[in-house]
Design an enzyme around this catalytic site. Structure first.
Site, PDB file in Angstrom:
ATOM      1  N   GLU A 191       7.630  -0.268  -3.502  1.00  0.00           N
ATOM      2  CA  GLU A 191       7.156  -0.422  -2.123  1.00  0.00           C
ATOM      3  C   GLU A 191       5.933  -1.320  -2.088  1.00  0.00           C
ATOM      4  OE1 GLU A 191       7.968   4.308  -1.235  1.00  0.00           O
ATOM      5  OE2 GLU A 191       5.949   3.529  -1.421  1.00  0.00           O
ATOM      6  N   CYS A 201      -0.982  -4.241   0.031  1.00  0.00           N
ATOM      7  CA  CYS A 201      -1.063  -3.302  -1.095  1.00  0.00           C
ATOM      8  C   CYS A 201       0.209  -3.452  -1.927  1.00  0.00           C
ATOM      9  CB  CYS A 201      -1.187  -1.871  -0.559  1.00  0.00           C
ATOM     10  SG  CYS A 201      -1.223  -0.625  -1.853  1.00  0.00           S
ATOM     11  N   CYS A 212       5.112   6.148 -12.036  1.00  0.00           N
ATOM     12  CA  CYS A 212       3.798   6.124 -12.672  1.00  0.00           C
ATOM     13  C   CYS A 212       3.719   7.268 -13.676  1.00  0.00           C
ATOM     14  CB  CYS A 212       2.699   6.273 -11.625  1.00  0.00           C
ATOM     15  SG  CYS A 212       1.043   6.152 -12.326  1.00  0.00           S
ATOM     16  N   CYS A 217      -0.837  12.145 -11.128  1.00  0.00           N
ATOM     17  CA  CYS A 217      -1.817  12.722 -10.191  1.00  0.00           C
ATOM     18  C   CYS A 217      -1.061  13.649  -9.229  1.00  0.00           C
ATOM     19  CB  CYS A 217      -2.524  11.619  -9.422  1.00  0.00           C
ATOM     20  SG  CYS A 217      -3.273  10.393 -10.523  1.00  0.00           S
ATOM     21  N   CYS A 266       0.090  12.740  -5.503  1.00  0.00           N
ATOM     22  CA  CYS A 266       0.639  11.402  -5.272  1.00  0.00           C
ATOM     23  C   CYS A 266       2.160  11.415  -5.392  1.00  0.00           C
ATOM     24  CB  CYS A 266       0.034  10.452  -6.304  1.00  0.00           C
ATOM     25  SG  CYS A 266       0.841   8.857  -6.364  1.00  0.00           S
ATOM     26  N   GLY A 321       2.159   2.877  -9.276  1.00  0.00           N
ATOM     27  CA  GLY A 321       1.813   2.586 -10.663  1.00  0.00           C
ATOM     28  C   GLY A 321       0.324   2.498 -10.913  1.00  0.00           C
ATOM     29  N   GLU A 322      -0.020   2.568 -12.188  1.00  0.00           N
ATOM     30  CA  GLU A 322      -1.410   2.420 -12.636  1.00  0.00           C
ATOM     31  C   GLU A 322      -1.534   0.998 -13.202  1.00  0.00           C
ATOM     32  OE1 GLU A 322      -4.617   3.826 -13.029  1.00  0.00           O
ATOM     33  OE2 GLU A 322      -4.827   1.923 -14.100  1.00  0.00           O
ATOM     34  N   SER A 349      -7.266  -0.974  -8.429  1.00  0.00           N
ATOM     35  CA  SER A 349      -7.655   0.432  -8.425  1.00  0.00           C
ATOM     36  C   SER A 349      -7.071   1.124  -9.652  1.00  0.00           C
ATOM     37  CB  SER A 349      -7.130   1.096  -7.153  1.00  0.00           C
ATOM     38  OG  SER A 349      -7.416   2.465  -7.191  1.00  0.00           O
ATOM     39  N   SER A 359     -10.279   5.635  -8.813  1.00  0.00           N
ATOM     40  CA  SER A 359      -9.849   6.837  -8.090  1.00  0.00           C
ATOM     41  C   SER A 359     -10.536   8.017  -8.745  1.00  0.00           C
ATOM     42  CB  SER A 359      -8.333   7.015  -8.199  1.00  0.00           C
ATOM     43  OG  SER A 359      -7.677   5.950  -7.577  1.00  0.00           O
ATOM     44  N   LEU A 360     -11.571   8.531  -8.122  1.00  0.00           N
ATOM     45  CA  LEU A 360     -12.382   9.571  -8.771  1.00  0.00           C
ATOM     46  C   LEU A 360     -11.960  10.976  -8.297  1.00  0.00           C
ATOM     47  CD1 LEU A 360     -14.640   9.797 -10.832  1.00  0.00           C
ATOM     48  CD2 LEU A 360     -16.288   9.754  -8.951  1.00  0.00           C
ATOM     49  N   HIS A 361     -12.102  11.231  -7.023  1.00  0.00           N
ATOM     50  CA  HIS A 361     -11.559  12.431  -6.357  1.00  0.00           C
ATOM     51  C   HIS A 361     -12.189  13.772  -6.721  1.00  0.00           C
ATOM     52  CE1 HIS A 361      -8.637   9.649  -4.877  1.00  0.00           C
ATOM     53  NE2 HIS A 361      -8.027   9.509  -6.034  1.00  0.00           N
ATOM     54  N   ASN A 391      -3.547  11.720   2.250  1.00  0.00           N
ATOM     55  CA  ASN A 391      -2.244  11.405   2.824  1.00  0.00           C
ATOM     56  C   ASN A 391      -1.277  12.484   2.321  1.00  0.00           C
ATOM     57  OD1 ASN A 391      -1.107   9.531   4.518  1.00  0.00           O
ATOM     58  ND2 ASN A 391      -1.085   7.881   3.030  1.00  0.00           N
ATOM     59  N   CYS A 444       1.475   5.673  -1.325  1.00  0.00           N
ATOM     60  CA  CYS A 444       2.361   5.040  -2.293  1.00  0.00           C
ATOM     61  C   CYS A 444       3.423   6.019  -2.763  1.00  0.00           C
ATOM     62  CB  CYS A 444       1.593   4.421  -3.448  1.00  0.00           C
ATOM     63  SG  CYS A 444       1.032   5.560  -4.697  1.00  0.00           S
TER      64      CYS A 444
HETATM   65  S1  SF4 Z   1      -2.439   7.969  -7.673  1.00  0.00           S
HETATM   66 FE1  SF4 Z   1      -2.039   6.019  -8.693  1.00  0.00          FE
HETATM   67  S2  SF4 Z   1      -2.380   6.499 -10.880  1.00  0.00           S
HETATM   68 FE2  SF4 Z   1      -2.149   8.485  -9.841  1.00  0.00          FE
HETATM   69  S3  SF4 Z   1       0.056   8.970 -10.056  1.00  0.00           S
HETATM   70 FE3  SF4 Z   1      -0.246   7.886  -8.080  1.00  0.00          FE
HETATM   71  S4  SF4 Z   1       0.211   5.745  -8.547  1.00  0.00           S
HETATM   72 FE4  SF4 Z   1      -0.197   6.785 -10.503  1.00  0.00          FE
END
Ligand code: SF4
Length: 393
Positions: A115, A142, A149, A153, A156, A206-207, A238, A261-263, A337, A380
């Site tokens: 996407e 984006c 991924c 996380c 996500c 993805g990372e 990111s 991405s700290l969170h 989200n 995402c």
């Molecule tokens: S937030 Fe980013 S790094 Fe974490 S699982 Fe989703 S796509 Fe991967």
């Protein structure tokens, strides 16, 4: 595909393109200019033909050899026989109710799907963009770097899907070229004259630091002054916090912006949300960020998805302020989200403001960001999850 009624759905203006099941030809977007030059040299073509192809791809956004009418027919035929010009086939396209967010689901040659999301914002310090306003806007794209991924996380949708494969540099570039072409020829937004891509955020599926080489190669290709010429400072990458890659990125002294991405501000909470934290805990991550800022003089952005009564508490805000003290940085907080695979809820406006106030009073710049495209599953991995969990065959 079942989608709720309230969504505005527009199928792509582009016909679905048949992609080869097993690509036997190289993708043009995978080739840097010097490789196109070498290829054409081996065919006995003059060097300027490579520049013509490069400009056709990255300035005119051609996606078929037939469009290169400045090339001899024989060369167009040879290109057609030897190179693949199409990396992505758009499957569906959704436009948010406020006409400011467009999300596209693409099929890749092997049936996997990714996407990309285009978002229009009013420029900083200007009035909000309206459907007919002439106010300056930012149009941020984006893009994805992997199918699925591996980082897992918990909140996500892409993480919930697992890792399928890396995208090639050309597949990353192709997402940008698709939107550049579409903005030239169709109207996603009514005030289309202001809609050129102005910023690219590498925050999709993805990372990106888990696919470091291809991501950087894609950025270099898009940055080429003889081609698309998209300024390095208008990219933001990111990462969830792969420390060795952050250190490499610092050594390379790229002009690209870095976001983390700290969170969460303590290891127990962060590890429960982002498994990567068990390998690279917060101290190690922030040490790499401090070294990055010192080496490059560039600010680090920290992203924080505010989850109600999980990480939106005053205690987390105070601990975060303490940890970031003295670091050249900015914190972006955004209400979560929601995804179907995670029970956490978005924070409230009041709690977001209270969180921000703790940080700003401690001297840490913080902005509450808008959630975009909730009605089109713009987080995402959300649209793809809605379709079939990754492979759309
Ligand atoms: S937030 Fe980013 S790094 Fe974490 S699982 Fe989703 S796509 Fe991967």
């Amino acid at each position: 595909m079942q989608l709720p009624d309230y969504q505005t759905i527009r199928l792509s203006d582009y016909p679905t393109i048949r992609l080869p099941d097993y690509p036997t030809m190289r993708l043009t977007y995978d080739l840097p200019l010097h490789e196109i030059e070498t290829l054409l040299q081996s065919w006995g073509e003059p060097a300027f033909r490579a520049s013509q192809i490069w400009q056709g791809l990255y300035q005119h956004f051609y996606h078929s050899p037939d469009q290169f009418t400045n090339l001899p027919t024989s060369l167009r035929a040879r290109l057609s026989e030897n190179l693949q010009f199409t990396a992505l086939s758009p499957i569906s396209q959704l436009i948010s109710r406020d006409h400011k967010t467009v999300k596209t689901l693409f099929k890749l040659h092997d049936g996997q799907a990714i996407e990309s999301v285009l978002m229009r914002y009013a420029a900083r310090n200007s009035q909000p963009a309206t459907r007919n306003s002439q106010s300056p806007t930012r149009t941020t794209l984006c893009i994805s770097t992997q199918v699925g991924c591996a980082m897992g996380c918990v909140f996500c949708a892409t993480g919930q899907m697992g890792f399928k494969r890396n995208l090639s540099s050309g597949e990353i570039v192709a997402q940008v070229m698709y939107y550049a072409r579409a903005l030239q020829t169709s109207e996603f937004f009514e005030n289309s004259e202001v809609c050129k891509v102005t910023n690219i955020v590498v925050m999709g599926m993805g990372e990106p630091f888990h696919n470091y080489e291809n991501t950087m190669a894609a950025i270099d290709r898009l940055n080429d002054p003889q081609g698309y010429n998209f300024g390095a400072r208008r990219f933001t990458i990111s990462t969830v916090g792969l420390v060795p890659a952050i250190r490499r990125f610092a050594r390379e002294k790229r002009q690209v912006n870095l976001a983390i991405s700290l969170h969460a501000a303590d290891d127990a909470l962060r590890s429960s949300m982002l498994p990567v934290n068990k390998k690279y805990p917060i101290d190690e991550l922030l040490a790499a960020c401090r070294d990055y800022a010192a080496a490059t003089g560039r600010r680090v952005t920290f992203e924080w998805a505010l989850i109600r009564e999980v990480n939106d508490t005053p205690e987390q805000a105070r601990l975060l302020a303490k940890r970031l003290k003295g670091l050249l940085c900015h914190v972006n907080v955004i209400p979560l989200n929601p995804t179907t695979g995670y029970s956490g809820q978005a924070t409230t406006r009041q709690r977001a403001e209270a969180f921000r106030d703790v940080l700003t009073q401690a001297g840490i710049p913080c902005t509450i960001r808008l959630r975009r495209g909730i009605d089109i599953q713009a987080g995402c991995g959300q649209l793809i999850g809605l379709v079939s969990g990754g492979n759309i065959g």
